[in-house]
Design a protein around this motif. Structure first.
Motif, PDB file in Angstrom:
ATOM      1  N   ILE A  31       0.896  -1.191  -0.019  1.00  0.00           N
ATOM      2  CA  ILE A  31      -0.020   0.051  -0.113  1.00  0.00           C
ATOM      3  C   ILE A  31       0.920   1.201  -0.124  1.00  0.00           C
ATOM      4  O   ILE A  31       0.516   1.952  -0.804  1.00  0.00           O
ATOM      5  N   PRO A  32       1.879   1.313   0.760  1.00  0.00           N
ATOM      6  CA  PRO A  32       2.983   2.576   0.866  1.00  0.00           C
ATOM      7  C   PRO A  32       3.255   2.811  -0.568  1.00  0.00           C
ATOM      8  O   PRO A  32       3.277   4.135  -1.076  1.00  0.00           O
ATOM      9  N   GLU A  33       3.841   1.718  -0.905  1.00  0.00           N
ATOM     10  CA  GLU A  33       4.349   2.068  -2.520  1.00  0.00           C
ATOM     11  C   GLU A  33       3.303   2.396  -3.549  1.00  0.00           C
ATOM     12  O   GLU A  33       3.408   3.297  -4.289  1.00  0.00           O
ATOM     13  N   TYR A  34       2.139   1.678  -3.446  1.00  0.00           N
ATOM     14  CA  TYR A  34       1.104   1.970  -4.425  1.00  0.00           C
ATOM     15  C   TYR A  34       0.510   3.524  -4.172  1.00  0.00           C
ATOM     16  O   TYR A  34       0.393   4.302  -5.225  1.00  0.00           O
ATOM     17  N   PHE A  35       0.484   4.020  -2.936  1.00  0.00           N
ATOM     18  CA  PHE A  35       0.097   5.133  -2.592  1.00  0.00           C
ATOM     19  C   PHE A  35       0.961   6.278  -3.309  1.00  0.00           C
ATOM     20  O   PHE A  35       0.362   7.155  -3.896  1.00  0.00           O
ATOM     21  N   GLU A  36       2.467   6.164  -3.085  1.00  0.00           N
ATOM     22  CA  GLU A  36       3.398   7.089  -3.877  1.00  0.00           C
ATOM     23  C   GLU A  36       3.180   6.946  -5.319  1.00  0.00           C
ATOM     24  O   GLU A  36       2.990   8.273  -5.890  1.00  0.00           O
ATOM     25  N   PRO A  56     -11.973  13.150   9.735  1.00  0.00           N
ATOM     26  CA  PRO A  56     -11.343  12.293   9.244  1.00  0.00           C
ATOM     27  C   PRO A  56     -10.710  11.311  10.368  1.00  0.00           C
ATOM     28  O   PRO A  56     -10.154  11.872  11.235  1.00  0.00           O
ATOM     29  N   PRO A  57     -10.974   9.818  10.098  1.00  0.00           N
ATOM     30  CA  PRO A  57     -10.531   9.069  11.225  1.00  0.00           C
ATOM     31  C   PRO A  57      -9.188   8.952  11.586  1.00  0.00           C
ATOM     32  O   PRO A  57      -8.736   9.236  12.581  1.00  0.00           O
ATOM     33  N   GLY A  58      -8.228   9.517  10.578  1.00  0.00           N
ATOM     34  CA  GLY A  58      -6.811   9.713  10.909  1.00  0.00           C
ATOM     35  C   GLY A  58      -6.404  10.584  11.833  1.00  0.00           C
ATOM     36  O   GLY A  58      -5.445  10.517  12.461  1.00  0.00           O
ATOM     37  N   VAL A 102     -14.923  11.738  -2.753  1.00  0.00           N
ATOM     38  CA  VAL A 102     -13.699  11.912  -3.797  1.00  0.00           C
ATOM     39  C   VAL A 102     -14.295  13.120  -4.669  1.00  0.00           C
ATOM     40  O   VAL A 102     -13.490  14.162  -4.832  1.00  0.00           O
ATOM     41  N   HIS A 103     -15.425  12.977  -5.205  1.00  0.00           N
ATOM     42  CA  HIS A 103     -16.048  14.171  -5.948  1.00  0.00           C
ATOM     43  C   HIS A 103     -15.816  15.480  -5.185  1.00  0.00           C
ATOM     44  O   HIS A 103     -15.665  16.573  -5.561  1.00  0.00           O
ATOM     45  N   ARG A 104     -16.265  15.141  -3.995  1.00  0.00           N
ATOM     46  CA  ARG A 104     -16.585  16.529  -2.858  1.00  0.00           C
ATOM     47  C   ARG A 104     -14.981  17.357  -2.544  1.00  0.00           C
ATOM     48  O   ARG A 104     -14.923  18.221  -2.618  1.00  0.00           O
ATOM     49  N   MET A 105     -14.014  16.038  -2.151  1.00  0.00           N
ATOM     50  CA  MET A 105     -12.960  16.537  -2.027  1.00  0.00           C
ATOM     51  C   MET A 105     -12.280  17.306  -3.168  1.00  0.00           C
ATOM     52  O   MET A 105     -11.503  18.181  -2.886  1.00  0.00           O
ATOM     53  N   ASN A 106     -12.422  16.658  -4.170  1.00  0.00           N
ATOM     54  CA  ASN A 106     -11.706  17.201  -5.297  1.00  0.00           C
ATOM     55  C   ASN A 106     -12.222  18.753  -5.523  1.00  0.00           C
ATOM     56  O   ASN A 106     -11.505  19.424  -5.876  1.00  0.00           O
ATOM     57  N   LYS A 107     -13.518  18.868  -5.329  1.00  0.00           N
ATOM     58  CA  LYS A 107     -14.066  20.282  -5.617  1.00  0.00           C
ATOM     59  C   LYS A 107     -13.578  21.147  -4.437  1.00  0.00           C
ATOM     60  O   LYS A 107     -13.546  22.357  -4.596  1.00  0.00           O
ATOM     61  N   GLN A 108     -13.153  20.448  -3.362  1.00  0.00           N
ATOM     62  CA  GLN A 108     -12.544  21.351  -2.306  1.00  0.00           C
ATOM     63  C   GLN A 108     -11.049  21.433  -2.305  1.00  0.00           C
ATOM     64  O   GLN A 108     -10.128  21.829  -1.401  1.00  0.00           O
ATOM     65  N   ASP A 109     -10.528  21.302  -3.738  1.00  0.00           N
ATOM     66  CA  ASP A 109      -8.988  21.348  -4.198  1.00  0.00           C
ATOM     67  C   ASP A 109      -8.158  20.285  -3.026  1.00  0.00           C
ATOM     68  O   ASP A 109      -6.952  20.673  -2.838  1.00  0.00           O
ATOM     69  N   GLN A 110      -8.731  19.182  -2.682  1.00  0.00           N
ATOM     70  CA  GLN A 110      -7.810  18.231  -1.786  1.00  0.00           C
ATOM     71  C   GLN A 110      -7.421  17.141  -2.975  1.00  0.00           C
ATOM     72  O   GLN A 110      -8.021  16.270  -3.326  1.00  0.00           O
ATOM     73  N   PHE A 111      -6.483  17.622  -3.499  1.00  0.00           N
ATOM     74  CA  PHE A 111      -5.577  16.597  -4.619  1.00  0.00           C
ATOM     75  C   PHE A 111      -4.801  15.727  -4.048  1.00  0.00           C
ATOM     76  O   PHE A 111      -4.267  15.823  -2.813  1.00  0.00           O
ATOM     77  N   GLY A 112      -4.327  14.872  -4.782  1.00  0.00           N
ATOM     78  CA  GLY A 112      -3.494  13.408  -4.753  1.00  0.00           C
ATOM     79  C   GLY A 112      -4.025  12.435  -3.941  1.00  0.00           C
ATOM     80  O   GLY A 112      -5.338  12.152  -4.165  1.00  0.00           O
ATOM     81  N   ALA A 113      -3.197  11.384  -3.850  1.00  0.00           N
ATOM     82  CA  ALA A 113      -3.695  10.196  -3.199  1.00  0.00           C
ATOM     83  C   ALA A 113      -4.248  10.301  -1.699  1.00  0.00           C
ATOM     84  O   ALA A 113      -3.746  11.188  -0.932  1.00  0.00           O
ATOM     85  N   LYS A 114      -5.385   9.453  -1.489  1.00  0.00           N
ATOM     86  CA  LYS A 114      -6.091   9.584  -0.182  1.00  0.00           C
ATOM     87  C   LYS A 114      -6.409   8.244   0.353  1.00  0.00           C
ATOM     88  O   LYS A 114      -6.437   7.326  -0.709  1.00  0.00           O
ATOM     89  N   ALA A 173       0.115   9.912   9.176  1.00  0.00           N
ATOM     90  CA  ALA A 173      -0.742   9.434   8.144  1.00  0.00           C
ATOM     91  C   ALA A 173       0.024   8.116   7.344  1.00  0.00           C
ATOM     92  O   ALA A 173      -0.705   7.229   6.967  1.00  0.00           O
ATOM     93  N   ALA A 174       1.112   8.367   7.213  1.00  0.00           N
ATOM     94  CA  ALA A 174       2.153   7.455   6.457  1.00  0.00           C
ATOM     95  C   ALA A 174       2.135   6.160   7.281  1.00  0.00           C
ATOM     96  O   ALA A 174       2.123   5.041   6.857  1.00  0.00           O
ATOM     97  N   ASP A 175       2.258   6.181   8.800  1.00  0.00           N
ATOM     98  CA  ASP A 175       2.540   5.221   9.795  1.00  0.00           C
ATOM     99  C   ASP A 175       1.141   4.738   9.592  1.00  0.00           C
ATOM    100  O   ASP A 175       0.951   3.085   9.671  1.00  0.00           O
ATOM    101  N   LEU A 176       0.049   5.070   9.667  1.00  0.00           N
ATOM    102  CA  LEU A 176      -1.333   4.563   9.486  1.00  0.00           C
ATOM    103  C   LEU A 176      -1.551   3.854   8.472  1.00  0.00           C
ATOM    104  O   LEU A 176      -1.822   2.776   8.493  1.00  0.00           O
TER     105      LEU A 176
END
Lengths: 328, 328
Positions: A101-106, B311-313, A293-305, B320-323
């Motif tokens: 998961i950490p590697e995929y997240f990155e 958010p739960p985290g 995800v749709h809402r977070m994107n509209k709030q400019d929360q970009f990247g992996a979550k 966040a990375a450790d979680l």
């Protein structure tokens, strides 16, 4: 509400079918289409009116899809598709190889961020809802222990392993949580449990003609990693029985946190799932997270979550005020 | 990690004592002190080294407290204290008068926002963790029904009602969830349940001298709103038995969502709590949310918040990375 969230499905196996069914249960969503690597004409969607496209046509739908739900597998599909598609779409996936998961997240984070997209990885129930409950449990009862039990449920990986045994014509494997172990954990006594104490395994096997049952049984129960650390029952059945009684994909389990808030008082938190269809439930989780995800994107929360980053209220079609009034 | 979160406690009853115990279980927190309306000299904290101040001294600690946990009651204390203190401190409270939550939210939101503070209201387990699970349940299984069962647990309100009955010298009331009702809900059959089918009530009563047991029993079981809609058992016991066997404050319950993801498949999600101490668990929830409030305030998320917004985290001391690596 008013707004409709436009959903795309990339990949159409059991999970993709579940997403197609789940979108229909959500009045604020609309299914744009299924995108497949197969020939679209060969694919029969659940609803005849669902459009089916070739995966190559995805780029042409960039403006028509709010969230693309990736329904491919964690081994072959997602490591390749995830980073590519997160550069073009807001995405949700169920990547479930825990160790990677950490590697995929990155790998997903950078393309999503660069393209102002939001990519939620590893949704579902484990990883997913169970993970959330592990985090809540640890945070609420820091002096405690976390226990995860799986089952009763059909395990795809273990079923595959059984079917690879010489002499086996077909079969399935169920993982069963051990009732005495669950009872001990529920008591608040915080037991130390060995692998063998927590789960047992049950196989239903169709033999090839002339196969030796004792040899097949021995090969299964001693199989390193998959079975040797567990107590395993093997039942031999007919091909008819396999087809009739073992087509469903039930699963579920328990995430339990047991802890002490003082020397006098033990507290137990339990989250459990009883699922008649594992892929349909996983799909329902992905679809709810697509709304977030749709809402977070509209709030400019970009990247992996991940699910850890998502406030519970964002999953609901209801407004924050309605949630406070109706569900708090 | 590194940073220490400085916690203050406003009000010192069972809940305040629970917060004092909970802060000690969290290595990243430090208890600045207890603030009370009583004379500080008369108050005996759990740990002798915990500083005790008069509530009037709170303003002088404005820069020394990161989050103030309000441990007063929902009826008299919080409606007054919440808005006042949210203008000076980041706060967490357990306001639990469900019907008044929207009004209370508004009363806290403005002073907090104006003063760049973060005020999380209505944390605990119901409202709180059960509420979160009602939201998750609805979002994951939109075609479904939500069931909340409480108990087995001591109900303060119902115990007070019993003690007001003429002829009663003392007593407690336990709310019990009905096992047949829970079993029906767990089966996924989505039953319609009447109030009487979901819970029963059990009272342990000490009679005044010369009181008539039959009359007391009748007055209890027919009491409008509190008991008339339930099947109630009344046991008469001695003052010694009451003191010996009924001092603990156990509670808990079940929040269950049962739904269908397709015409073929039912799914059941269950969240349950088994609490040996209701106030200590509630306090543990408040303390975990204090960590989240501290972080949200640093992210400029001002105003009133609820558990739905967190958010739960953010509840976990882990990064966040450790979680992602350890708990996803």
């Amino acid at each position: 509400m008013g707004e409709t969230i436009r959903i795309g499905i990339a990949g159409y196996g059991n999970l993709g079918r579940g997403v197609e069914a789940a979108v229909e249960k959500n009045a604020d969503m609309n299914l744009v289409g299924i995108f497949t690597r197969r020939s679209p004409a060969d694919l029969a969607p659940l609803r005849p009116q669902t459009p089916v496209y070739n995966m190559d046509e995805l780029a042409a739908h960039e403006d028509g899809i709010d969230v693309l739900i990736l329904c491919g597998g964690s081994k072959e599909d997602l490591p390749q598709q995830g980073p590519l598609l997160a550069a073009q779409f807001n995405t949700v996936d169920s990547f479930d190889t825990h160790a990677r998961i950490p590697e995929y997240f990155e790998s997903v984070d950078e393309p999503a961020r660069e393209n102002r997209k939001t990519a939620l990885i590893s949704a579902g129930w484990d990883p997913g809802m169970f993970s959330i409950n592990r985090v809540y449990g640890e945070a609420l009862l820091p002096d405690g222990d976390t226990y995860t039990f799986w089952g009763r449920g059909l395990s795809q990986g273990h079923s595959d392993a059984v079917r690879r045994v010489p002499g086996v014509a077909g079969g399935v494997q169920y993982t069963l949580p051990s009732q005495p172990a669950i009872d001990k954990v529920r008591s608040g006594s915080r037991p130390q449990l060995e692998t063998r104490q927590k789960h047992t395994r049950e196989c239903f096997v169709v033999l090839e003609q002339d196969a030796e049952p004792a040899a097949v049984r021995e090969a299964i129960v001693t199989m390193p990693h998959y079975f040797d650390q567990y107590d395993t029952e093997v039942h031999f059945i007919s091909a008819e029985e396999l087809a009739r009684d073992h087509r469903a994909m039930p699963h579920g389990g328990f995430a339990i946190r047991s802890g002490n808030t003082s020397s006098e008082h033990a507290q137990v938190i339990e989250y459990s799932l009883t699922l008649e269809s594992n892929p349909e439930f996983t799909a329902s989780v992905l679809v709810a997270y697509a709304r977030a995800v749709h809402r977070m994107n509209k709030q400019d929360q970009f990247g992996a979550k991940t699910v850890f980053d998502v406030p519970p209220g964002l999953l609901s079609p209801k407004s924050a005020a309605d949630l406070r009034a109706e569900l708090l």
